[in-house]
Motif scaffolding. Structure first.
Motif, PDB file in Angstrom:
ATOM      1  N   ARG A   9       0.852  -1.202   0.000  1.00  0.00           N
ATOM      2  CA  ARG A   9       0.000   0.000   0.000  1.00  0.00           C
ATOM      3  C   ARG A   9       0.886   1.250   0.000  1.00  0.00           C
ATOM      4  O   ARG A   9       1.784   1.372   0.851  1.00  0.00           O
ATOM      5  N   PRO A  12      -0.297   8.459   0.683  1.00  0.00           N
ATOM      6  CA  PRO A  12      -0.214   9.684  -0.115  1.00  0.00           C
ATOM      7  C   PRO A  12       1.130  10.390   0.100  1.00  0.00           C
ATOM      8  O   PRO A  12       1.719  10.284   1.169  1.00  0.00           O
ATOM      9  N   THR A  90       9.415   3.586   8.718  1.00  0.00           N
ATOM     10  CA  THR A  90       8.733   4.547   9.591  1.00  0.00           C
ATOM     11  C   THR A  90       7.975   5.576   8.740  1.00  0.00           C
ATOM     12  O   THR A  90       8.400   5.931   7.634  1.00  0.00           O
ATOM     13  N   SER A  91       6.834   5.949   9.213  1.00  0.00           N
ATOM     14  CA  SER A  91       5.991   6.961   8.576  1.00  0.00           C
ATOM     15  C   SER A  91       5.413   6.556   7.204  1.00  0.00           C
ATOM     16  O   SER A  91       5.051   7.419   6.407  1.00  0.00           O
ATOM     17  N   LYS A  94       1.656   2.518   8.499  1.00  0.00           N
ATOM     18  CA  LYS A  94       1.270   1.251   9.158  1.00  0.00           C
ATOM     19  C   LYS A  94       0.168   1.506  10.194  1.00  0.00           C
ATOM     20  O   LYS A  94      -0.869   0.832  10.187  1.00  0.00           O
ATOM     21  N   TYR A  96      -1.687   4.027  10.453  1.00  0.00           N
ATOM     22  CA  TYR A  96      -2.883   4.526   9.772  1.00  0.00           C
ATOM     23  C   TYR A  96      -3.693   3.336   9.234  1.00  0.00           C
ATOM     24  O   TYR A  96      -4.915   3.305   9.337  1.00  0.00           O
ATOM     25  N   ARG A 199       4.249  11.355  15.413  1.00  0.00           N
ATOM     26  CA  ARG A 199       3.709  10.356  16.363  1.00  0.00           C
ATOM     27  C   ARG A 199       4.128   8.969  15.874  1.00  0.00           C
ATOM     28  O   ARG A 199       3.366   8.198  15.317  1.00  0.00           O
ATOM     29  N   SER A 200       5.390   8.721  16.100  1.00  0.00           N
ATOM     30  CA  SER A 200       5.961   7.462  15.594  1.00  0.00           C
ATOM     31  C   SER A 200       5.784   6.346  16.631  1.00  0.00           C
ATOM     32  O   SER A 200       6.035   6.543  17.821  1.00  0.00           O
ATOM     33  N   SER A 201       5.324   5.195  16.151  1.00  0.00           N
ATOM     34  CA  SER A 201       5.178   4.036  17.067  1.00  0.00           C
ATOM     35  C   SER A 201       6.573   3.579  17.461  1.00  0.00           C
ATOM     36  O   SER A 201       7.394   3.261  16.592  1.00  0.00           O
TER      37      SER A 201
END
Ligand SMILES: Nc1ncnc2c1ncn2[C@@H]1O[C@H](COP(=O)(O)OP(=O)(O)OP(=O)(O)O)[C@@H](O)[C@H]1O
Length: 664
Positions: A9, A12, A90-91, A94, A96, A199-201
Motif C-alpha cells: 500500500r 499519499p 517509519t511513517s 502502518k 494509519y 507520532r511514531s510508534s
C-alpha cells in the motif's frame, strides 16, 4: 498448505512531486520504478514486483480490509488462526492502516465489527470472545490494557503453545466494548516524535482476539462427537514499529535506543521470512531470536492464515527503503502456512466421553457380555458332560467288543483245535485203511471180510485213537513191530472171539487168552473188520465235518476281522472324544480366566470412575475458589485503577509543590 497473502500500500505523498524524481508506477498488481521521463528502470537494482494486491494512495482502509484482511477475520470466526500485520519503514502508514482515523477506521476496528457482525449471523453456535492488547517495547512485553510496564514473560506449554503469561484478557460482548479497550490501550502505547513522524510508534503492538465457539447445547446432547469440541482461534492484528535510518530520524537518547531495538527485531523478522521463503521450514528458523517472531511464530509458516500489508512511502527520498520493503514483501509471498480448524475437547466433553466409555465397558461386563460368557461356559459344560457320557458309552461298547473279540478268538482256537484233531483223525483213518489193504494183500485178511467191513456202517463209532484201553485187556507184544497209529481195539469185546484172527492181528504176540472175555457166537464180528469198516465211514464224515468247520472257521475269521475293524474304529472315536474333552476343558478354564480378568477390569474401571468423580469434584472446588479470588482481585484492581486515574487527574490539575508521600 496456503501461501501468505501479501499486499503493498502506498500512502499519499507528503511532498509535491519533483519532475526530476523517480516514480513508482502501479499497473494492476505490479509495481515498477520509472525514470523521470517515464521509462521503466529494469536494472536488477530496481526490478518490478508483483503482489496479491497493490493499493495506491487513494485506497481507503475499508477496501484494504475488504480485499486483504476480511477473509482472515471470517476464517478466524470459523476456527482458523489468523494474523494480519503491517510492515514498512517509519511513517509509511502502518498505524494509519491498522488503526485508521476518525473518518477512515483502520483494519483493527473493521475486523472487530466483522467478528461481531459474523457471529451474530451464526445461530447454531455460541461464542466467547476475549481480547488482549500488548506491545513489545525495547524487547519487553507490556500489557496495554493495564497501566505501567509489566515486562511480561513469554511461556510455552503443550496445551497453549507460546503465550504471554499474565496478559489481561477481557471477555467482550460487542464492538463498542472492544473499541473502548483499544482506546485504553492506545493511551498506554509508546509513541515518540522523530524527524520523520510526529507520532511514531516506538513499539510493536499486537491486538489479539481469542474466538471460542461451540455448538449450542452440545454438551447436553447424546453422544460425544466433533460437535462437543470447542473451536478456539487466535486472531492477531499487528502494527509493527517502522524500520528507520538513524540519520533520517535524527534519533538520539531514548529514541536511538528504541530505534536499535526496533531495527533488531525487524531484522530477525526479515531473517525468519528469508529462511521460510527459501522453503527451509525444516531447518532452524530463528523464531527465538526476538519476542516479536516468537509470538508471531504460528503466523509465519505455522498453523494460521496470514496476510501482510506492506506500507511504502512514494517519495524519491524513500526509494531505497521502499525497495527494501518490496523485497521483504516478495520473500514473504513465498511462505506457505498450514492452517487448520483448531478444535479442542472441553473438560466436560472429555468427562462425558470417559463416562460413555466407562458405561459402555460396564454394559459389556454386566450386561450382554457377561451373559454371553456365562452362556458359553454353560454350553461348554454341557458339551463336556455330553462328551463324557459318550466317552463312557463308547468305553463300555469297547469293553463289550473286546470281550466279544476274546470270546471269538477263544472259539476260533477251539475250532482250530477241533480241526487239527479231525485232520489227525482223517490221517490215521487213511493209515488204518492202508494197513488193512496191506494185510488184505498179504492174505492176512480176506478180501470179502475187508470189503464187508469196509462197506458196513457203524453208528456211534467213537474215535478209537483216544479210547483208553480196558484194564483187563493186556497184550504182550513179542514180534509185532508194525506201526499202528490207531489202536484196533474196540470199546468192548463180545464174549466170543476168533482166536486165529486175534493171532494174525497180533502178529505172533502171545496173550493170555484165558483172561480174554470171549465173544458170544453169532455176534462174532471181528473188531478188526468193524474197526476197518468204521474207518472208511468216519473218513467221509470227518471230511464233511472238516469242510463245514472250515467254513465256520472262515466265517468266524471274517467276524473277527470285522470286529477288529469295529474295535479300531471305536478306539479312534474314543481318542477323538478324549481330545475333544481335553480341548473343552481347556476352553472352560480359559473362559473362567477371562471372566476373572473382566471382573478385575470392571473393578479397576469402577475405581477409576470414582477417582475421576473425585477429581471432578476437586476441580470444581478449585474453579470456585479461583473465580472467587479472581473476582476479588478484579474488583481490587478496578478500584486501584480508578483511584490512580483520579489521582492522575488530580495531579494534572495540581499546580503546587509535589507532596512527598502519596497515600494509596
Ligand atoms: N493512506 C493514508 N492516507 C492518509 N494518510 C496517511 C495514510 N498513510 C499514512 N498516512 C499519514 O502518514 C503519517 C504517518 O503514518 P503512520 O503513523 O501511520 O506511519 P507509520 O508507518 O505507522 O510510522 P511509524 O512506523 O513511525 O509508527 C500519519 O500522519 C498518517 O495519518
Amino acid at each position: 498448505m496456503e501461501k501468505i497473502s501479501v499486499a503493498v500500500r502506498f500512502r499519499p505523498s507528503t511532498t509535491e512531486p519533483n519532475p526530476s524524481d523517480r516514480q513508482w508506477r502501479l499497473d494492476d498488481n505490479r509495481i515498477s520504478l520509472h525514470r523521470p521521463l517515464g521509462t521503466p528502470i529494469t536494472a536488477s537494482s530496481a526490478p518490478s514486483f508483483s503482489f496479491d494486491l497493490v493499493f495506491d494512495h487513494y485506497a481507503a482502509n475499508a477496501s484494504v480490509h475488504e480485499l486483504l484482511t476480511r477473509p482472515i477475520i471470517l476464517a478466524a470466526v470459523d476456527g482458523f488462526n489468523g494474523t494480519a500485520f503491517a510492515y514498512g519503514q517509519t511513517s509509511s502508514g502502518k498505524t494509519y492502516t491498522m488503526n485508521g482515523s476518525d473518518s477512515d477506521p483502520g483494519i483493527i476496528q473493521l475486523a472487530v465489527r466483522d467478528v461481531f457482525g459474523t457471529i451474530q449471523m451464526v445461530t447454531d453456535r455460541e461464542f466467547l470472545i476475549r481480547v488482549s492488547y500488548m506491545e513489545i517495547y525495547n524487547e519487553e512485553i507490556n500489557d496495554l490494557l493495564v497501566l505501567g510496564n509489566q515486562k511480561l514473560p513469554i511461556h510455552e506449554s503443550l496445551e497453549r503453545g507460546v503465550y504471554v503469561a499474565g496478559l489481561r484478557e477481557e471477555i467482550v460482548n460487542n464492538t463498542d466494548q472492544v473499541l473502548e479497550l483499544i482506546k485504553l490501550g492506545e493511551t498506554n502505547r509508546h509513541f515518540g516524535e522523530t524527524n520523520m513522524n510526529a507520532r511514531s510508534s516506538r513499539s510493536h503492538t499486537i491486538f489479539r482476539m481469542v474466538i471460542e465457539s461451540s455448538i449450542k447445547n452440545a454438551i447436553s446432547s447424546g453422544d460425544v462427537s466433533s460437535e462437543d469440541a470447542i473451536r478456539v482461534s487466535v486472531l492477531n492484528l499487528v502494527d509493527l514499529a517502522g524500520s528507520e535510518r538513524i540519520a533520517k530520524t535524527g534519533a538520539g537518547g531514548v529514541r536511538l535506543k528504541e530505534g536499535k531495538h526496533i531495527n533488531k527485531s525487524l531484522m530477525v523478522l526479515g531473517n525468519v521470512i528469508n529462511k521460510l521463503s527459501e522453503g527451509k521450514q525444516r531447518s532452524h528458523i530463528p523464531y527465538r531470536d526476538s519476542k516479536l517472531t516468537r509470538i508471531l511464530q504460528p503466523a509465519l509458516g505455522g498453523n494460521a492464515k496470514t496476510s501482510i500489508i506492506c506500507t511504502v512511502a512514494p517519495e524519491e527520498i524513500h526509494v531505497e527503503e521502499t525497495k527494501g520493503t518490496l523485497q521483504f514483501a516478495s520473500r514473504a509471498k513465498r511462505i506457505t502456512n498450514c492452517a487448520q480448524v483448531n478444535e479442542i475437547l472441553t473438560d466436560a466433553a472429555l468427562l462425558k466421553r470417559q463416562k460413555l466409555e466407562i458405561e459402555d465397558l460396564r454394559k459389556k461386563l454386566q450386561g450382554s457380555h457377561s451373559e454371553v460368557l456365562e452362556q458359553v461356559i454353560l454350553k461348554q459344560r454341557n458339551d463336556m458332560l455330553k462328551s463324557e457320557m459318550e466317552r463312557d458309552k463308547l468305553a463300555m461298547q469297547l469293553e463289550e467288543e473286546r470281550k466279544a473279540r476274546e470270546a471269538l478268538e477263544h472259539h476260533i482256537k477251539e475250532q482250530q483245535k477241533r480241526m487239527d484233531n479231525l485232520n489227525d483223525l482223517s490221517l490215521s483213518s487213511d493209515q488204518t485203511l492202508n494197513l488193512c489193504q496191506e494185510r488184505v494183500g498179504s492174505g492176512e485178511i480176506s478180501q470179502e471180510v475187508f470189503n464187508a467191513n469196509n462197506e458196513t456202517q457203524l453208528d456211534g463209532f467213537k474215535t478209537p485213537n483216544f479210547k483208553s484201553m480196558p484194564s483187563n485187556f493186556v497184550m504182550k507184544r513179542a514180534t509185532y513191530s508194525g506201526a499202528i497209529e490207531s489202536s484196533p481195539i474196540p470199546d468192548s469185546f463180545d464174549s466170543t472171539a476168533d482166536e486165529d484172527m486175534w493171532l494174525r492181528l497180533n502178529k505172533g504176540c502171545t496173550t493170555d487168552l484165558d483172561t480174554l472175555h470171549m465173544t458170544p457166537f453169532g455176534n462174532n464180528q471181528s473188531f478188526l473188520s468193524r474197526d476197518e469198516s468204521l474207518g472208511h465211514t468216519s473218513e467221509e464224515m470227518s471230511i464233511k465235518e472238516t469242510s463245514s468247520q472250515e467254513t465256520e472257521c472262515s466265517l468266524h475269521k471274517q467276524e473277527l476281522e470285522a470286529s477288529k475293524e469295529q474295535c479300531a474304529k471305536l478306539e479312534n472315536e474314543c481318542n477323538l472324544l478324549r481330545e475333544k474333552n481335553a480341548s473343552l476343558g481347556q476352553a472352560l478354564s480359559m473362559s473362567k480366566e477371562n471372566v476373572e480378568l473382566l471382573t478385575a477390569q470392571k473393578e479397576e474401571l469402577l475405581k477409576n470412575l470414582n477417582i475421576e468423580k473425585q477429581k471432578m469434584k476437586d476441580l470444581k472446588d478449585e474453579i470456585r475458589q479461583f473465580s472467587l479470588a479472581f473476582t476479588q482481585r478484579e474488583s481490587l484492581l478496578t478500584s486501584l485503577y480508578s483511584k490512580s486515574k483520579a489521582m492522575m487527574e488530580n495531579l494534572k490539575s495540581y499546580r503546587g509543590p509535589i507532596p512527598e508521600i502519596l497515600d494509596y
